[in-house]
Design a protein around this motif. Structure first.
Motif, PDB file in Angstrom:
ATOM      1  N   ARG A 116       0.836  -1.209   0.000  1.00  0.00           N
ATOM      2  CA  ARG A 116       0.000   0.000   0.000  1.00  0.00           C
ATOM      3  C   ARG A 116       0.866   1.253   0.000  1.00  0.00           C
ATOM      4  O   ARG A 116       0.610   2.205  -0.747  1.00  0.00           O
ATOM      5  CB  ARG A 116      -0.905   0.009   1.246  1.00  0.00           C
ATOM      6  CG  ARG A 116      -2.138  -0.835   1.142  1.00  0.00           C
ATOM      7  CD  ARG A 116      -3.172  -0.438   2.192  1.00  0.00           C
ATOM      8  NE  ARG A 116      -2.671  -0.513   3.551  1.00  0.00           N
ATOM      9  CZ  ARG A 116      -2.649  -1.633   4.280  1.00  0.00           C
ATOM     10  NH1 ARG A 116      -3.111  -2.750   3.771  1.00  0.00           N
ATOM     11  NH2 ARG A 116      -2.187  -1.628   5.509  1.00  0.00           N
TER      12      ARG A 116
ATOM     13  N   PRO B  78      -2.162   7.457   4.998  1.00  0.00           N
ATOM     14  CA  PRO B  78      -3.373   7.938   5.663  1.00  0.00           C
ATOM     15  C   PRO B  78      -3.060   8.767   6.904  1.00  0.00           C
ATOM     16  O   PRO B  78      -2.141   8.456   7.646  1.00  0.00           O
ATOM     17  CB  PRO B  78      -4.082   6.636   6.051  1.00  0.00           C
ATOM     18  CG  PRO B  78      -2.989   5.665   6.228  1.00  0.00           C
ATOM     19  CD  PRO B  78      -1.885   6.062   5.287  1.00  0.00           C
ATOM     20  N   ARG B  79      -3.799   9.851   7.082  1.00  0.00           N
ATOM     21  CA  ARG B  79      -3.628  10.675   8.271  1.00  0.00           C
ATOM     22  C   ARG B  79      -4.906  10.773   9.098  1.00  0.00           C
ATOM     23  O   ARG B  79      -4.863  11.104  10.267  1.00  0.00           O
ATOM     24  CB  ARG B  79      -3.229  12.098   7.868  1.00  0.00           C
ATOM     25  CG  ARG B  79      -1.789  12.199   7.472  1.00  0.00           C
ATOM     26  CD  ARG B  79      -1.592  13.431   6.604  1.00  0.00           C
ATOM     27  NE  ARG B  79      -0.381  13.264   5.841  1.00  0.00           N
ATOM     28  CZ  ARG B  79       0.819  13.588   6.308  1.00  0.00           C
ATOM     29  NH1 ARG B  79       0.939  14.072   7.520  1.00  0.00           N
ATOM     30  NH2 ARG B  79       1.880  13.417   5.573  1.00  0.00           N
ATOM     31  N   PHE B  80      -6.046  10.536   8.480  1.00  0.00           N
ATOM     32  CA  PHE B  80      -7.298  10.717   9.196  1.00  0.00           C
ATOM     33  C   PHE B  80      -8.139   9.451   9.093  1.00  0.00           C
ATOM     34  O   PHE B  80      -7.950   8.646   8.187  1.00  0.00           O
ATOM     35  CB  PHE B  80      -8.085  11.891   8.602  1.00  0.00           C
ATOM     36  CG  PHE B  80      -7.365  13.194   8.719  1.00  0.00           C
ATOM     37  CD1 PHE B  80      -7.436  13.933   9.894  1.00  0.00           C
ATOM     38  CD2 PHE B  80      -6.598  13.666   7.664  1.00  0.00           C
ATOM     39  CE1 PHE B  80      -6.755  15.122  10.003  1.00  0.00           C
ATOM     40  CE2 PHE B  80      -5.919  14.859   7.782  1.00  0.00           C
ATOM     41  CZ  PHE B  80      -5.993  15.590   8.953  1.00  0.00           C
ATOM     42  N   LEU B  81      -9.099   9.329  10.027  1.00  0.00           N
ATOM     43  CA  LEU B  81      -9.906   8.126  10.095  1.00  0.00           C
ATOM     44  C   LEU B  81     -10.658   7.871   8.798  1.00  0.00           C
ATOM     45  O   LEU B  81     -10.847   6.737   8.392  1.00  0.00           O
ATOM     46  CB  LEU B  81     -10.887   8.231  11.276  1.00  0.00           C
ATOM     47  CG  LEU B  81     -11.733   6.999  11.549  1.00  0.00           C
ATOM     48  CD1 LEU B  81     -10.855   5.791  11.803  1.00  0.00           C
ATOM     49  CD2 LEU B  81     -12.650   7.223  12.742  1.00  0.00           C
TER      50      LEU B  81
ATOM     51  N   VAL C 235      -9.289   5.532   5.904  1.00  0.00           N
ATOM     52  CA  VAL C 235      -8.892   4.216   6.372  1.00  0.00           C
ATOM     53  C   VAL C 235      -9.311   3.103   5.410  1.00  0.00           C
ATOM     54  O   VAL C 235      -8.992   1.948   5.612  1.00  0.00           O
ATOM     55  CB  VAL C 235      -9.469   4.008   7.796  1.00  0.00           C
ATOM     56  CG1 VAL C 235     -10.916   3.564   7.725  1.00  0.00           C
ATOM     57  CG2 VAL C 235      -8.625   3.059   8.592  1.00  0.00           C
TER      58      VAL C 235
ATOM     59  N   THR D 142      -6.777   0.429   4.211  1.00  0.00           N
ATOM     60  CA  THR D 142      -6.355  -0.446   5.310  1.00  0.00           C
ATOM     61  C   THR D 142      -7.438  -1.470   5.613  1.00  0.00           C
ATOM     62  O   THR D 142      -7.162  -2.659   5.804  1.00  0.00           O
ATOM     63  CB  THR D 142      -6.066   0.386   6.574  1.00  0.00           C
ATOM     64  OG1 THR D 142      -5.276   1.506   6.215  1.00  0.00           O
ATOM     65  CG2 THR D 142      -5.363  -0.437   7.629  1.00  0.00           C
ATOM     66  N   ALA D 143      -8.702  -1.011   5.650  1.00  0.00           N
ATOM     67  CA  ALA D 143      -9.800  -1.912   5.988  1.00  0.00           C
ATOM     68  C   ALA D 143      -9.962  -2.987   4.915  1.00  0.00           C
ATOM     69  O   ALA D 143     -10.162  -4.161   5.223  1.00  0.00           O
ATOM     70  CB  ALA D 143     -11.091  -1.121   6.141  1.00  0.00           C
ATOM     71  N   ARG D 144      -9.850  -2.587   3.632  1.00  0.00           N
ATOM     72  CA  ARG D 144      -9.956  -3.607   2.584  1.00  0.00           C
ATOM     73  C   ARG D 144      -8.801  -4.587   2.686  1.00  0.00           C
ATOM     74  O   ARG D 144      -8.948  -5.774   2.432  1.00  0.00           O
ATOM     75  CB  ARG D 144     -10.005  -2.943   1.203  1.00  0.00           C
ATOM     76  CG  ARG D 144     -11.454  -2.647   0.781  1.00  0.00           C
ATOM     77  CD  ARG D 144     -11.507  -2.057  -0.617  1.00  0.00           C
ATOM     78  NE  ARG D 144     -11.086  -0.658  -0.607  1.00  0.00           N
ATOM     79  CZ  ARG D 144     -11.910   0.353  -0.319  1.00  0.00           C
ATOM     80  NH1 ARG D 144     -13.164   0.122  -0.039  1.00  0.00           N
ATOM     81  NH2 ARG D 144     -11.473   1.590  -0.316  1.00  0.00           N
TER      82      ARG D 144
ATOM     83  N   ILE E 253      -7.469  -5.529   5.518  1.00  0.00           N
ATOM     84  CA  ILE E 253      -7.834  -6.445   6.605  1.00  0.00           C
ATOM     85  C   ILE E 253      -8.829  -7.486   6.100  1.00  0.00           C
ATOM     86  O   ILE E 253      -8.743  -8.669   6.438  1.00  0.00           O
ATOM     87  CB  ILE E 253      -8.403  -5.661   7.805  1.00  0.00           C
ATOM     88  CG1 ILE E 253      -7.321  -4.757   8.401  1.00  0.00           C
ATOM     89  CG2 ILE E 253      -8.935  -6.601   8.882  1.00  0.00           C
ATOM     90  CD1 ILE E 253      -7.778  -3.941   9.569  1.00  0.00           C
TER      91      ILE E 253
END
Lengths: 250, 232
Positions: free
Chosen positions: A173, A180-183, A186, A189-191, A193
């Motif tokens: 990635r 990434p700096r903010f929620l 995300v 990252t979630a994909r 996971i």
């Protein structure tokens, strides 16, 4: 986080503490911490004695205090919490350096800081002298259900594989400009996971088939040795000392 | 980081009687979960649950940003409940917690019972109950993602209420329970939003590729979709 300290906690060695049967060590550690937790918080001297007993174990196991101190930092958030207590709790107050501190809060903060720290030090001593595999064998000898033992064994065995997979995906990635700096950023990252879950589950299916084809019957072979009466007696000496301290303190 | 710090209790927060009481609760809960997990996965239980536990462990190492300088990591209770069901989920999360306490010195050994009760038992149960209650909205991708978000948010907050309960029984009486509740629940509402976002997106990603692996979607059949047109 955990990835970094995954392998740093065990210190290979050949001391009597390292060689002690793991089931004895687990029982000694858990009952030892119970003694610490049961001690009334006003008995300040008792906690010093506990530390002295633990230091004796470190000498035998040849664990340098600096090594432990660096790894006990996991406790820091709780110490910060404990430091906040004297300012938050009510009741009678004392003056210290011009600050008004709650007596209850001071005692509570001390209580959590000292018991939490001793608990972490005991856990670190256990982890430093016992490999994860030995710990599982210890739990097996303590009659933890077979299924739990099997799951824990496979988890520890494949943890590095899955963690390395997660690391490779993260590097992939980043190589593609992920920063990434903010929620709300995300998503990638979630994909990742999600993909990691699918890969883990499918690996589980393959591992199961491989195990069945090699004669898996549903239980791990018992690799441990029963600990003799002498081993138990010798291994539980530090805990017995802690229990004596507790007996006097109560 | 915030997640793990806020929820893995250390030794000394609870008195010994309460610690032992919750060890009992955790053991009973785990025994039930073990028995039921067998029914969910038959003879494949152990290898699959082992890999799912390794997955949960690995995801707890992945930090995601909350704000610049503040990062959090997944606790995974609701995620496990939605993906592998409440029984296997509770079992896997418990084993992760036990190994973290014994092998990685993360979370106190005497607080283990309470930690397992909060995160593995209360956490997965709440996540699963909420997700099941909202299941009829989980049609289509957006519905499923929203359900997963709500389940993870509620799961985090309710698990923190478990801590409040334990603190009320065996914590330090010097603190007003109201203040403790407000602080703990407030912090966990924030954590829960992060947990919710990442759980929702993860479940969405899994459902897009292997919907058959999502436990929550079992028993629902998607109508066959025929797409006409020339392939690109």
């Amino acid at each position: 986080m955990s990835a970094v300290h995954a392998h740093l906690l065990h210190r290979p060695g050949n001391t009597p503490v390292h060689r002690l049967a793991p089931q004895v060590k687990v029982v000694a550690a858990v009952t030892g911490v119970l003694c610490v937790v049961a001690t009334p918080r006003e008995r300040f001297w008792a906690f010093g004695l506990y530390l002295a007993v633990l230091a004796g174990v470190w000498v035998i196991a040849r664990i340098p205090p600096g090594w432990l101190a660096a790894r006990a930092l996991i406790e820091v958030p709780f110490v910060v919490l404990a430091l906040a207590f004297p300012f938050l709790a009510g009741g009678p107050t004392v003056e210290f350096l011009g600050l008004r501190l709650s007596e209850h809060g001071l005692l509570s903060g001390w209580n959590i800081a000292v018991k939490g720290t001793l608990g972490v030090l005991v856990s670190l001593t256990l982890a430093a002298t016992t490999t994860p595999g030995e710990l599982i064998v210890g739990l097996q000898r303590l009659r933890v259900p077979t299924m739990v033992i099997t799951i824990a064994t496979l988890m520890l065995r494949y943890l590095d594989v899955i963690a390395a997979e997660a690391r490779r995906m993260r590097i992939a990635r980043i190589c593609r400009g992920h920063d990434p700096r903010f929620l709300w950023q995300v998503g990638a990252t979630a994909r990742g996971i999600g993909t990691l879950f699918i890969r883990s589950y499918e690996r589980g299916e393959r591992v199961h088939l491989a195990m069945v084809s090699r004669g898996w019957t549903g239980a791990m072979p018992d690799q441990g040795q029963p600990a003799g009466r002498r081993t138990w007696l010798v291994g539980l000496i530090p805990t017995a000392l802690a229990a004596i301290v507790l007996g006097i303190a109560l | 980081m915030t997640g793990s710090v806020a929820m893995h209790m250390s030794d000394g927060l609870l008195n010994p009687t309460t610690s032992l009481l919750f060890v009992g609760v955790a053991v009973v809960g785990l025994a039930v979960a073990t028995a039921k997990a067998r029914g969910d996965l038959d003879d494949r239980t152990a290898p699959l649950a082992g890999l799912v536990a390794a997955f949960l462990f690995a995801t707890q190492m992945l930090n995601f940003p909350v704000l610049p300088g503040v990062s959090g990591h997944l606790l995974g209770g609701a995620l496990a409940a939605i993906l592998v069901g409440p029984w296997v989920g509770a079992l896997c999360v418990s084993i992760v917690l036990v190994v973290q306490a014994l092998v990685f010195a993360d979370g106190g050994v005497t607080a283990l019972g309470a930690n397992v009760t909060n995160m593995a038992l209360i956490g997965t149960a709440t996540g699963f109950l909420v997700a099941t209650a909202l299941k009829r909205f989980a049609t289509g991708k957006v519905g499923l993602v929203v359900v997963a978000f709500v389940a993870a948010l509620v799961n985090t907050v309710v698990a923190s209420l478990g801590f409040v309960l334990e603190f009320a029984i065996g914590g330090d009486p010097a603190f007003s329970l109201g203040a403790v509740t407000a602080t703990v629940v407030g912090v966990h509402c924030l954590i829960g939003i992060g947990e919710g976002v990442i759980t929702a997106l993860t479940v969405g990603a899994v459902a897009a590729v292997r919907p058959d692996l999502v436990y929550l979607l079992r028993g629902t059949t998607r109508p066959l979709e025929l797409r006409e047109g020339t392939p690109a």
